[in-house]
Structures are given as C-alpha cells and as structure tokens.
Design a protein around this motif. Structure first.
Motif, PDB file in Angstrom:
ATOM      1  N   ASP A 157      69.066  -1.105  65.321  1.00 51.70           N
ATOM      2  CA  ASP A 157      67.752  -1.431  64.777  1.00 51.70           C
ATOM      3  C   ASP A 157      67.746  -2.753  64.047  1.00 51.70           C
ATOM      4  OD1 ASP A 157      67.909   1.395  65.325  1.00 51.70           O
ATOM      5  OD2 ASP A 157      66.004   1.617  64.277  1.00 51.70           O
ATOM      6  N   GLY A 158      68.918  -3.303  63.794  1.00 53.72           N
ATOM      7  CA  GLY A 158      69.037  -4.567  63.096  1.00 53.72           C
ATOM      8  C   GLY A 158      70.072  -5.462  63.737  1.00 53.72           C
ATOM      9  N   ILE A 159      70.220  -6.650  63.168  1.00 53.87           N
ATOM     10  CA  ILE A 159      71.190  -7.630  63.664  1.00 53.87           C
ATOM     11  C   ILE A 159      72.594  -7.196  63.252  1.00 53.87           C
ATOM     12  CG2 ILE A 159      71.946 -10.034  63.502  1.00 53.87           C
ATOM     13  CD1 ILE A 159      68.996 -10.732  62.828  1.00 53.87           C
ATOM     14  N   VAL A 160      73.512  -7.195  64.206  1.00 58.24           N
ATOM     15  CA  VAL A 160      74.897  -6.815  63.925  1.00 58.24           C
ATOM     16  C   VAL A 160      75.727  -8.077  63.738  1.00 58.24           C
ATOM     17  CG1 VAL A 160      76.915  -5.548  64.746  1.00 58.24           C
ATOM     18  CG2 VAL A 160      74.622  -4.728  65.316  1.00 58.24           C
ATOM     19  N   SER A 161      76.415  -8.165  62.605  1.00 54.77           N
ATOM     20  CA  SER A 161      77.224  -9.345  62.308  1.00 54.77           C
ATOM     21  C   SER A 161      78.490  -9.356  63.149  1.00 54.77           C
ATOM     22  CB  SER A 161      77.599  -9.363  60.824  1.00 54.77           C
ATOM     23  OG  SER A 161      78.606  -8.384  60.565  1.00 54.77           O
ATOM     24  N   SER A 162      79.210 -10.468  63.083  1.00 55.09           N
ATOM     25  CA  SER A 162      80.471 -10.582  63.827  1.00 55.09           C
ATOM     26  C   SER A 162      81.514  -9.599  63.323  1.00 55.09           C
ATOM     27  CB  SER A 162      81.008 -12.015  63.722  1.00 55.09           C
ATOM     28  OG  SER A 162      81.192 -12.384  62.358  1.00 55.09           O
ATOM     29  N   GLU A 163      81.307  -9.079  62.106  1.00 57.18           N
ATOM     30  CA  GLU A 163      82.230  -8.080  61.547  1.00 57.18           C
ATOM     31  C   GLU A 163      81.791  -6.646  61.873  1.00 57.18           C
ATOM     32  OE1 GLU A 163      80.881 -10.553  59.544  1.00 57.18           O
ATOM     33  OE2 GLU A 163      82.651 -11.833  59.849  1.00 57.18           O
ATOM     34  N   GLY A 164      80.663  -6.501  62.577  1.00 59.34           N
ATOM     35  CA  GLY A 164      80.202  -5.158  62.935  1.00 59.34           C
ATOM     36  C   GLY A 164      79.337  -4.507  61.878  1.00 59.34           C
ATOM     37  N   VAL A 165      78.733  -5.317  60.990  1.00 62.02           N
ATOM     38  CA  VAL A 165      77.861  -4.803  59.938  1.00 62.02           C
ATOM     39  C   VAL A 165      76.406  -5.061  60.326  1.00 62.02           C
ATOM     40  CG1 VAL A 165      77.176  -5.016  57.512  1.00 62.02           C
ATOM     41  CG2 VAL A 165      79.599  -5.187  58.161  1.00 62.02           C
ATOM     42  N   VAL A 166      75.549  -4.054  60.186  1.00 59.31           N
ATOM     43  CA  VAL A 166      74.125  -4.245  60.442  1.00 59.31           C
ATOM     44  C   VAL A 166      73.524  -4.940  59.223  1.00 59.31           C
ATOM     45  CG1 VAL A 166      71.921  -3.121  60.916  1.00 59.31           C
ATOM     46  CG2 VAL A 166      74.014  -2.254  61.968  1.00 59.31           C
ATOM     47  N   LEU A 167      73.020  -6.145  59.422  1.00 62.06           N
ATOM     48  CA  LEU A 167      72.567  -7.004  58.331  1.00 62.06           C
ATOM     49  C   LEU A 167      71.148  -6.640  57.903  1.00 62.06           C
ATOM     50  CD1 LEU A 167      73.889 -10.382  59.767  1.00 62.06           C
ATOM     51  CD2 LEU A 167      74.981  -8.939  58.028  1.00 62.06           C
ATOM     52  N   ASN A 168      70.966  -6.447  56.620  1.00 61.40           N
ATOM     53  CA  ASN A 168      69.672  -5.987  56.120  1.00 61.40           C
ATOM     54  C   ASN A 168      68.643  -7.113  56.044  1.00 61.40           C
ATOM     55  OD1 ASN A 168      68.515  -3.396  54.486  1.00 61.40           O
ATOM     56  ND2 ASN A 168      67.652  -5.271  53.657  1.00 61.40           N
ATOM     57  N   SER A 213      60.451   1.318  61.838  1.00 61.11           N
ATOM     58  CA  SER A 213      61.328   2.470  62.075  1.00 61.11           C
ATOM     59  C   SER A 213      62.791   2.135  61.846  1.00 61.11           C
ATOM     60  CB  SER A 213      61.149   2.972  63.515  1.00 61.11           C
ATOM     61  OG  SER A 213      61.576   2.013  64.451  1.00 61.11           O
ATOM     62  N   ASP A 214      63.067   0.971  61.314  1.00 60.18           N
ATOM     63  CA  ASP A 214      64.411   0.404  61.269  1.00 60.18           C
ATOM     64  C   ASP A 214      65.273   0.929  60.127  1.00 60.18           C
ATOM     65  OD1 ASP A 214      64.038  -1.854  58.861  1.00 60.18           O
ATOM     66  OD2 ASP A 214      62.233  -1.237  59.912  1.00 60.18           O
ATOM     67  N   MET A 215      64.631   1.338  59.032  1.00 60.78           N
ATOM     68  CA  MET A 215      65.306   1.817  57.819  1.00 60.78           C
ATOM     69  C   MET A 215      66.100   0.744  57.074  1.00 60.78           C
ATOM     70  SD  MET A 215      64.281   4.822  57.105  1.00 60.78           S
ATOM     71  CE  MET A 215      65.439   5.467  55.891  1.00 60.78           C
ATOM     72  N   MET A 216      65.705  -0.514  57.205  1.00 58.87           N
ATOM     73  CA  MET A 216      66.270  -1.554  56.349  1.00 58.87           C
ATOM     74  C   MET A 216      65.633  -1.470  54.963  1.00 58.87           C
ATOM     75  SD  MET A 216      68.410  -3.130  58.358  1.00 58.87           S
ATOM     76  CE  MET A 216      68.631  -1.705  59.456  1.00 58.87           C
ATOM     77  N   ASP A 217      66.404  -1.764  53.936  1.00 64.10           N
ATOM     78  CA  ASP A 217      65.873  -1.745  52.575  1.00 64.10           C
ATOM     79  C   ASP A 217      64.877  -2.880  52.376  1.00 64.10           C
ATOM     80  OD1 ASP A 217      67.507   0.405  51.981  1.00 64.10           O
ATOM     81  OD2 ASP A 217      69.088  -0.851  51.092  1.00 64.10           O
ATOM     82  N   GLY A 218      63.746  -2.561  51.740  1.00 64.27           N
ATOM     83  CA  GLY A 218      62.776  -3.569  51.360  1.00 64.27           C
ATOM     84  C   GLY A 218      61.867  -4.045  52.470  1.00 64.27           C
ATOM     85  N   ARG A 219      61.978  -3.446  53.657  1.00 62.81           N
ATOM     86  CA  ARG A 219      61.202  -4.008  54.770  1.00 62.81           C
ATOM     87  C   ARG A 219      59.723  -3.734  54.639  1.00 62.81           C
ATOM     88  NH1 ARG A 219      61.679   1.659  55.406  1.00 62.81           N
ATOM     89  NH2 ARG A 219      61.386   2.310  57.566  1.00 62.81           N
ATOM     90  N   VAL A 220      59.317  -2.630  54.014  1.00 66.42           N
ATOM     91  CA  VAL A 220      57.890  -2.336  53.882  1.00 66.42           C
ATOM     92  C   VAL A 220      57.206  -3.395  53.025  1.00 66.42           C
ATOM     93  CG1 VAL A 220      56.194  -0.708  52.974  1.00 66.42           C
ATOM     94  CG2 VAL A 220      58.145   0.139  54.288  1.00 66.42           C
TER      95      VAL A 220
END
Length: 334
Positions: free
Chosen positions: A130-141, A166-173
């Motif tokens: 649902d989000g961008i995945v960093s080169s380290e494998g972390v979904v970036l908020n 529907s992404d569940m990133m913090d602060g997106r609303v």
C-alpha cells in the motif's frame, strides 16, 4: 409458576415482530465495490463467484442496475496493467488513468450515483504494498502520504464524491484533507479505512486486483505481509486510537475492515464516535458464503441478509458489500 412476562407475545405474528424490530437493512445502506480493468471483455473472478472485473463500457450498465435497485454509492477498484506498475506507483495519479476515466464516465451517465474511490498504492505498485517500499524493505510512511495526496486530488478532480484512504499510513487523513481543501475540493468527503486489520480474509480481493505483496524486484527485500502498517487482529483498543486520530484529522465516515469477524470493533467505535460508521463485508466473507451456497449447504439469501443485519445491529450505518445487488433485490421482494 405463573408467568407474568412472556417475551414470545411480541413474536407471535409477522405484524407484531415488525412493530418491535430494532434494526433493519435497506439498499441505500450499501456501498457496492466494483472491479474494473482495461480489457474488452468482462472477466469473472475465480475466487469470488458472481463477481467480475468490468470494462469501462460494461461497468456503466452494472452501476445503473445498482441504482435502479436502490443502491446509492459504488466504490471503484482498478486492475492495473503490469507494464504501468512502478516501485512508487506513479500511475495512481495519472489524470488519464483507469480510475479517473471511469469516474468521469459514470458521472456523465449517472450523475446522481455517489462515487467512492480507493486511495492506496497496492494496485499500482510492483511490490504489491500500500506504500513505497524502501531499499531496506521498509514501507515508508511520509513519502507514501505524499503520493496519496496526489492520487486523491486527481480522483476529486474527476468527480469523486468520497475519497477512501485504505493504506493505513499515519497522518494520511489530515494530509489528504488539507490537500483537497487547498485545491478547492472542500466538499469532497473522506471515508477512512480507520480500523483496517492485517487479515487473511482479503485473499480473493488480492486475486481480483493482482495486488498481493510480491518480490519481483530482487534488488531489495519485500515484506511478505502488511503487518507493519495494518492493524493486529488481536487489538481492539487500538481501533479507538485510530478512530480518534481520523476524526481529529477530518474524516467524515469511519470504516472497519473486515466486518464480520470484527463486529466488536464496529460496536466499540459506535460507542466512541458520532460519525457515521461503515463496515466492509470483505471478499473472504463473501466467498465463504458463495462457496457454501454453491454446495447447497446453506440458504444464500437467508445467510446474506442475516449477515448484513448483523453489521447494522453492531452499529454500522453503511455496509460495503459485494452482495449489494442481490441483497437489494431480495429486500425489494419482501
């Protein structure tokens, strides 16, 4: 013993039962999820009997059918061609993309139907997250939220009535609300996936959109699940925290997903908030009922209507359900 109170007195006839019925379901309670794709033919979805990927031409007829049955809102989900997927999901804010074109077409053909959209990167992402995945494998908020704001603006410009993060990133609303207002779309509502759990019930949906996490790019690790941003199914109090944040950030409607296995969460949010509450009767719940009905093990109509009633009894005002048209027909026949 002489009985003075007999609850069965008010169950004795159909008229009496109707008089004291506490909850009811109406077609206008439903939000009908629809899958669309760029192809020329309607494609049945194997894991969801009776559900299809619609084309831009055929989805108009299906939405018109829903309207005529009393359904007043649909939500659109895209099956994106593989060559358009990227690591950062830029296709999600393409003004000429599948979803903006579908919105404009539907608003031209059936302007009174409310159109809800999905805001997330997974249909557009090579990685299926649902989000961008960093080169380290972390979904970036925060980087993801920036993309979601662009996506929401494009959908609003096309004519969407409700934006559904529907992404569940913090602060997106809050970020989406601010972005919409700055662009002059202050009347476009937000129906937030407030308590979206990391659930096994989403399997058929991910087949429909080909949106499951996947390791195509071997240059980086890809999380095999969505546990770092979707909620832990073991947690209930956390849903209240999410609801309070979404309400503070400007959400107009709060959603619980999945619905059937999380009726307690719907009830808790109903006690905590005065905002409308939506329940998502998700693909896995739909497919289980369909499979059992096809085997002749259950009566589909009775089980579907009872299931939908359970969402209303728990406190939901709205129900996203793939059963919408069937249920509307059954309710109209009563």
């Amino acid at each position: 013993m002489e009985l003075t109170y007999r609850p069965r007195r008010l169950r004795r006839t159909t008229a009496l039962r109707s008089m004291v019925q506490e909850h009811s379901v109406h077609a206008s309670d439903f939000i009908y999820p629809l899958f669309i794709h760029e192809g020329a033919e309607v494609q049945p979805i194997g894991a969801m009997p009776g559900a299809n990927r619609w084309t831009l031409d055929t989805v108009v007829g299906e939405v018109t059918r829903a309207w005529n049955l009393g359904v007043r809102c649909v939500v659109l989900f895209p099956k994106i061609d593989e060559e358009l997927k990227t690591e950062e999901g830029e296709e999600c804010f393409n003004e000429k993309g599948l979803i903006p074109r579908a919105i404009r077409r539907l608003k031209t053909e059936l302007p009174e139907m409310a159109i809800m959209t999905d805001v997330a990167l997974d249909p557009y992402s090579l990685d299926g997250h649902d989000g961008i995945v960093s080169s380290e494998g972390v979904v970036l908020n925060d980087e993801t939220v920036s993309q979601l704001c662009k996506q929401a603006i494009v959908q609003a410009a096309a004519g969407a009535d409700l934006i559904g993060p529907s992404d569940m990133m913090d602060g997106r609303v809050g970020a989406i609300r601010e972005a919409l207002d700055e662009e002059g779309y202050e009347n476009v509502g937000i129906i937030s996936y407030t308590a979206k759990y990391s659930s096994a019930y989403y399997g058929p949906f991910r087949e429909a959109l080909d949106s499951a996490p996947r390791a195509i790019n071997n240059s980086k690790p890809i999380p095999k699940d969505k546990n770092t941003y979707q909620m832990n199914p073991a947690n209930a109090r956390e849903a209240i925290t999410e609801a309070q944040l979404d309400e503070q950030e400007g959400s107009d409607i709060l959603m619980v997903k999945p619905g059937l296995a999380y009726l307690d969460i719907i009830y808790r949010l109903r006690q905590e908030s005065e905002l409308p509450i939506a329940a998502y009767n998700v693909s896995g719940e739909y497919s289980m009922i369909k499979a059992a009905a096809l085997q002749g093990w259950i009566d589909e109509k009775s089980v579907v209507l009872e299931t939908l009633l359970s969402f209303k009894r728990a406190g939901a005002d709205l129900i996203l359900t793939y059963h919408a048209c069937d249920a509307a027909e059954w309710l109209n026949d009563k």
